[in-house]
Design a protein around this motif. Structure first.
Motif, PDB file in Angstrom:
ATOM      1  N   LEU B  92       0.833  -1.206   0.000  1.00  0.00           N
ATOM      2  CA  LEU B  92       0.000   0.000   0.000  1.00  0.00           C
ATOM      3  C   LEU B  92       0.864   1.250   0.000  1.00  0.00           C
ATOM      4  CD1 LEU B  92      -2.846  -0.871   2.555  1.00  0.00           C
ATOM      5  CD2 LEU B  92      -3.018  -0.669   0.086  1.00  0.00           C
ATOM      6  N   ILE B  93       2.006   1.188   0.690  1.00  0.00           N
ATOM      7  CA  ILE B  93       2.870   2.370   0.772  1.00  0.00           C
ATOM      8  C   ILE B  93       3.574   2.614  -0.563  1.00  0.00           C
ATOM      9  CG2 ILE B  93       5.002   3.245   1.826  1.00  0.00           C
ATOM     10  CD1 ILE B  93       4.104   1.907   4.434  1.00  0.00           C
ATOM     11  N   VAL B  94       4.037   1.504  -1.169  1.00  0.00           N
ATOM     12  CA  VAL B  94       4.844   1.643  -2.387  1.00  0.00           C
ATOM     13  C   VAL B  94       3.979   1.979  -3.593  1.00  0.00           C
ATOM     14  CG1 VAL B  94       6.391   0.415  -3.941  1.00  0.00           C
ATOM     15  CG2 VAL B  94       6.621   0.142  -1.487  1.00  0.00           C
ATOM     16  N   ASN B  95       2.731   1.485  -3.596  1.00  0.00           N
ATOM     17  CA  ASN B  95       1.851   1.666  -4.745  1.00  0.00           C
ATOM     18  C   ASN B  95       1.273   3.093  -4.751  1.00  0.00           C
ATOM     19  OD1 ASN B  95       0.086   1.434  -6.802  1.00  0.00           O
ATOM     20  ND2 ASN B  95      -0.957  -0.384  -6.021  1.00  0.00           N
ATOM     21  N   PHE B  96       1.986   4.015  -5.363  1.00  0.00           N
ATOM     22  CA  PHE B  96       1.632   5.427  -5.275  1.00  0.00           C
ATOM     23  C   PHE B  96       0.311   5.772  -5.947  1.00  0.00           C
ATOM     24  CE2 PHE B  96       5.949   5.637  -4.035  1.00  0.00           C
ATOM     25  CZ  PHE B  96       6.066   6.783  -3.284  1.00  0.00           C
ATOM     26  N   ARG B  97      -0.076   4.960  -6.942  1.00  0.00           N
ATOM     27  CA  ARG B  97      -1.266   5.346  -7.702  1.00  0.00           C
ATOM     28  C   ARG B  97      -2.557   5.011  -6.968  1.00  0.00           C
ATOM     29  NH1 ARG B  97      -0.284   2.695 -13.348  1.00  0.00           N
ATOM     30  NH2 ARG B  97       0.747   1.261 -11.948  1.00  0.00           N
ATOM     31  N   ARG B  98      -2.441   4.175  -5.957  1.00  0.00           N
ATOM     32  CA  ARG B  98      -3.649   3.701  -5.309  1.00  0.00           C
ATOM     33  C   ARG B  98      -4.177   4.723  -4.295  1.00  0.00           C
ATOM     34  NH1 ARG B  98      -5.486  -1.957  -3.519  1.00  0.00           N
ATOM     35  NH2 ARG B  98      -7.157  -1.364  -2.122  1.00  0.00           N
ATOM     36  N   GLU B  99      -5.478   4.958  -4.352  1.00  0.00           N
ATOM     37  CA  GLU B  99      -6.115   5.850  -3.377  1.00  0.00           C
ATOM     38  C   GLU B  99      -6.479   5.030  -2.134  1.00  0.00           C
ATOM     39  OE1 GLU B  99      -7.112   9.670  -2.447  1.00  0.00           O
ATOM     40  OE2 GLU B  99      -6.370   9.025  -4.399  1.00  0.00           O
ATOM     41  N   LEU B 100      -5.974   5.429  -0.972  1.00  0.00           N
ATOM     42  CA  LEU B 100      -6.288   4.680   0.251  1.00  0.00           C
ATOM     43  C   LEU B 100      -7.688   5.051   0.744  1.00  0.00           C
ATOM     44  CD1 LEU B 100      -2.948   4.980   2.244  1.00  0.00           C
ATOM     45  CD2 LEU B 100      -3.776   3.039   0.931  1.00  0.00           C
ATOM     46  N   ARG B 101      -8.332   4.087   1.390  1.00  0.00           N
ATOM     47  CA  ARG B 101      -9.619   4.376   2.010  1.00  0.00           C
ATOM     48  C   ARG B 101      -9.556   4.094   3.506  1.00  0.00           C
ATOM     49  NH1 ARG B 101     -11.927   0.177  -1.835  1.00  0.00           N
ATOM     50  NH2 ARG B 101      -9.782  -0.381  -1.394  1.00  0.00           N
TER      51      ARG B 101
END
Lengths: 115, 173
Positions: B92-101
């Motif tokens: 989750l930290i490395v995947n910059f494109r992903r929007e966290l919820r």
């Protein structure tokens, strides 16, 4: 030779996870989310480094070395407690949260509420 | 519960008020000095006897573990989840494109034993994307912060099924 390879592999894995944990501190959006980095990503990082230390001293040096297990134990006891205290302090001070609020009210302090 | 009440009302001097603590302290000492020299075993036993005696007043209750079998099965599940948690959070930290919820969820508690609740809170903090944040009034609910949630109810169900149910069996009988 193989021993040294295994040891260096664990050190690299450990260092990578420690680095990712630190990147998390910078990148994550708010205080509460940032706490997830140090409580988890670093646990595996430190775990891999300790495993490397056990293998290095047990297999390549003077003999069985297990006191690294203690560090793991203490880490597992202190990391969640310190995270818990930090979150509580954050809630108490109404630190801004970008997280969705709980569905129902259960008497917990509402992180979204204005001061 | 009645057994515990009797144990705590029984007064008088006991050399080993907490035998399990004594064993744990000896093992911790031997790991700390990294040797099993007989001298160190004797010294460790000294600490193992002295420390529980001096800290007796801090330990009003014994944690009671009734189902050792469940505990033995729970520990590998827990360690596996810690490893998975690390990989997930790292991703989750490395995947910059992903929007966290990120989401706050409230977990209603079925367990009442303080040791069981403490263990549950710590287990939650060490496993996938969740940090236990606050114990609600009357120890009935636990506020949990989670990093990336699709369905809050599914998370609550997972925590109750995977962690709370075995802890209830282990600590409460």
């Amino acid at each position: 030779m193989i021993g040294e390879l295994v040891v260096s592999l664990f050190i690299l894995v450990g260092a990578t996870f420690a680095l990712i944990g630190s990147i998390g501190l910078v990148r994550l959006p708010d205080f509460y989310t940032r706490l997830h980095g140090p409580t988890k990503a670093t646990t595996l990082g430190v775990g891999a480094l300790l495993l490397a230390s056990v293998i290095y001293f047990s297999a390549l040096r003077e003999g069985l070395s297990l006191h690294e297990a203690l560090i793991t134990l203490f880490l597992f006891m202190t990391a969640p407690v310190s995270a818990h205290l930090l979150v509580r302090a954050g809630l108490h001070h109404r630190v801004e949260s970008r997280s969705r609020a709980p569905a129902e009210d259960h008497g917990h302090p509402d992180p979204e509420a204005p001061i | 519960m009645s057994g515990r009440a009797e144990a705590s009302t029984k007064s008088g001097f006991k050399l080993f008020p907490h035998p399990v603590l004594t064993v744990v302290l000896v093992i911790v000492w031997l790991l700390l000095v990294n040797s099993i020299h007989p001298r160190m075993i004797v010294l460790g036993l000294g600490f193992g006897i002295a420390i529980p005696l001096f800290t007796r007043r801090f330990w009003p209750d014994h944690p009671r573990i009734c189902r050792v079998g469940v505990l033995v099965r729970f520990v590998p599940v827990f360690i596996w989840d810690v490893v998975i948690a690390n990989l997930q959070v790292a991703w989750l930290i490395v995947n910059f494109r992903r929007e966290l919820r990120p989401t706050w969820v409230v977990v209603p508690l079925d367990i009442t034993d303080p040791y069981a609740i403490t263990t549950l809170a710590n287990v939650i903090s060490l496993t996938p994307g969740t940090v236990s944040s606050e114990l609600g009034p009357g120890r009935r609910t636990l506020l949990v912060h989670s990093m990336d949630v699709d369905d809050p109810q599914a998370l609550v169900d997972r925590i109750k099924r995977r962690y709370e149910a075995p802890l209830k069996e282990i600590f409460e009988c």
